[in-house]
Design an enzyme around this catalytic site. Structure first.
Site, mmCIF file in Angstrom:
data_model
loop_
_atom_site.group_PDB
_atom_site.id
_atom_site.type_symbol
_atom_site.label_atom_id
_atom_site.label_comp_id
_atom_site.label_asym_id
_atom_site.label_seq_id
_atom_site.Cartn_x
_atom_site.Cartn_y
_atom_site.Cartn_z
ATOM 1 N N LYS A 75 6.173 34.987 9.382
ATOM 2 C CA LYS A 75 5.155 35.869 8.777
ATOM 3 C C LYS A 75 5.280 37.262 9.390
ATOM 4 O O LYS A 75 5.474 37.394 10.607
ATOM 5 C CB LYS A 75 3.766 35.282 9.044
ATOM 6 N N SER A 150 -3.687 34.077 3.879
ATOM 7 C CA SER A 150 -2.841 35.253 3.851
ATOM 8 C C SER A 150 -1.362 34.967 4.086
ATOM 9 O O SER A 150 -0.521 35.812 3.786
ATOM 10 C CB SER A 150 -3.316 36.241 4.912
ATOM 11 N N SER A 174 -5.649 30.761 6.764
ATOM 12 C CA SER A 174 -4.444 31.398 6.240
ATOM 13 C C SER A 174 -3.155 30.602 6.337
ATOM 14 O O SER A 174 -2.141 31.014 5.767
ATOM 15 C CB SER A 174 -4.232 32.749 6.911
HETATM 16 N N1 GLN Z 1 -9.021 34.441 3.915
HETATM 17 C C1 GLN Z 1 -9.642 34.619 5.185
HETATM 18 C C2 GLN Z 1 -9.843 36.093 5.421
HETATM 19 O O1 GLN Z 1 -9.584 36.831 4.561
HETATM 20 C C3 GLN Z 1 -8.787 34.019 6.262
HETATM 21 C C4 GLN Z 1 -7.607 34.819 6.574
HETATM 22 C C5 GLN Z 1 -6.800 34.294 7.710
HETATM 23 O O2 GLN Z 1 -6.918 33.121 8.086
HETATM 24 N N2 GLN Z 1 -5.999 35.164 8.295
HETATM 25 O O3 GLN Z 1 -10.252 36.537 6.450
#
Ligand code: GLN
Length: 486
Positions: A75, A150, A174
């Site tokens: 990532k 994400s 995410s």
């Molecule tokens: N979707 C969640 C957010 O927008 C989690 C994102 C994540 O785990 N990095 O914060």
């Protein structure tokens, strides 16, 4: 693309060379990228150089680690020396880190072949990878749909066989949510199990790095390679790391009857019937495999989402203050003084969602509101953890859907942040409590889109999660299905 164990066998038996594997993988990436856009940066030269080294080791008769020669994607919020690392943000468009994250260093030392950096929502804020500053990633099962987020690039790359395994980061879901939406395995380890050194900080008290794989075993091997104490991360735990993958063979038979709790509160409104049915079927199978199933209540589970959207933006507003264009990143050229320069750079460099989070967090932390919002959210966090503690007095594992829906259409939720946030309803409480959680494939909807089931355990029981997930996986064929474009 074959499993890690299979690749390892092929390499040591000299049936295929690491360079051949790397070349085939890179070709596959190049063929699929125009459709998927899983990657922000492809590391062809570095991958081939690493593969050559592995081949040289094999030729010299040296023993190679299980990950040697295995193609892996990272990532793009994990720093890699000399390789552009953007965090999905335009503000870091020209950033090339001078240092290496602990996890990628460990992978390099193990001989893993890093093939590229994957797309993500800007600074890991989002649930669909549509918040990337560099265009969206498509879901390999249906290109009109999102891969989740994400870590959508990593999930899509693994699902589409553009790599064997990948790393993601998980602050509120995410890793697990995109794993569910792309039909692969994804784990968020116990907070502190994996070093965060070199991970771009989003919400530091919640962030964890974890593995994606097409099987539980692959995810277990990868976690084993990246976990462990690191003095460079002050929240890193100093604990013995079990050989997770070894525990999966021969087929797991628990000593005592395994107790599984199904979280009552996750079966409410907003949950697609097809997801509910798939998870309930999976529970029946786990029962057949010998587990004892009971319904467990975690009364404050639903408050996870509102508490998270105070705590995470608060931490983000502090963490993102460093992007001021002074030391690195893009800089707005049309400013007359320093303050103007900060303002214009940040206005131009950050995307809408990131700005929203910075504003929410700054507000929640400001004098007068701190007690009403931030402090209150922290108290709710403790209550949520207490619910989990009470649940784990009664059961060994908790189960619920990973995401309330299967993959949604691109653009469907971009104008409605709340609808987007609801994707992580079931994953967020796990981060707030610092627990490990794994998402594994457990079915498909009528349109052929994958469904994921989440298993949660007490802290540091990743071994148990892997064992139960593996036992389920070995009795099903969901993980063997391939997306239509593969
Ligand atoms: N979707 C969640 C957010 O927008 C989690 C994102 C994540 O785990 N990095 O914060």
């Amino acid at each position: 693309m074959t499993s890690i164990r299979e690749l390892h066998k092929q390499l040591v038996r000299k049936e295929r060379s690491a360079v051949e594997i790397a070349q085939e993988t890179l070709e596959r990436i190049n063929t699929l990228e125009p459709k998927l856009h899983s990657f922000l940066h492809i590391m062809a030269d570095e991958a081939l150089a690493q593969a050559q080294q592995v081949d040289a080791q094999i030729a010299a008769g040296e023993t190679i680690s299980p990950l040697a020669g295995v193609p892996i994607a990272i990532k793009d919020n994990l720093c890699t020396t000399g390789i552009p690392t953007t965090g999905g943000s335009r503000i870091l468009e020209n950033f090339v880190p001078p240092y290496e994250s602990t996890v990628t260093q460990k992978l390099k030392d193990a001989g893993a072949v890093i093939v590229g950096k994957t797309n993500l929502d800007e600074f890991a804020m989002g649930s669909s990878t549509e918040n990337s500053g560099y265009g969206r990633t498509c879901n390999p099962w249906d290109l009109d749909r999102v891969p989740g987020g994400s870590s959508g690039g990593s999930a899509a790359a693994v699902a589409a066989r553009q790599c064997a395994v990948a790393l993601g980061s998980d602050t509120g879901g995410s890793i697990r949510q995109p794993a569910a939406l792309c039909g692969v395995v994804g784990m968020k380890p116990t907070y502190g199990l994996v070093s965060r050194y070199g991970l771009m900080a989003y919400a530091s008290s919640l962030d964890q790095i974890g593995p994606f794989g097409r099987s539980v075993e692959d995810a277990a091997i990868l976690l084993g390679a990246i976990a462990g104490h690191d003095p460079k991360d002050s929240t890193s735990l100093n604990v013995q790391i079990p050989d997770y993958a070894k525990l999966l063979r021969p087929n797991f038979r628990p000593k005592s009857r395994l107790r599984i709790g199904i979280i009552k509160e996750t079966f409410g409104s907003g949950l697609e019937t097809v997801v509910e049915d798939a998870v309930k079927k999976a529970l029946e199978l786990l029962q057949e495999l010998g587990a004892e199933i009971q319904v467990i209540s975690c009364p404050r589970f639903g408050y996870g989402l509102p508490a998270y959207y105070i705590i995470a933006p608060s931490e983000a507003s502090a963490n993102l203050a460093r992007y001021d264009a002074v030391k690195y990143g893009i800089r707005a050229e049309d400013a007359d003084n320093l303050i103007e320069m900060y303002k214009t750079t940040r206005a131009q460099g950050f995307g809408t969602e990131v700005k929203r989070r910075i504003m929410l967090g700054t507000y929640a932390l400001s004098a007068g509101y701190y007690d009403a919002y931030y402090l209150k959210a922290q108290k709710v966090r403790t209550l949520i953890k207490q619910d989990f503690d009470a649940a784990f007095e009664k059961v060994d594992i908790l189960v619920c859907p990973t995401s309330p829906t299967t993959a949604f259409k691109a653009g469907e939720k971009t104008d409605d942040p709340l609808a987007m946030y609801l994707s992580d309803l079931m994953t967020i409480p796990v981060n707030l409590a610092g627990l490990p959680g794994i998402s594994i494939p457990c079915g498909f909807d009528s349109q052929g889109l994958p469904i994921g089931m989440q298993l949660i355990s007490k802290v540091l029981r990743e071994d148990l999660l892997f064992q139960v997930a593996h036992a389920y996986e070995q009795s099903t064929e969901w993980h063997l299905q391939t997306p239509p474009l593969v």
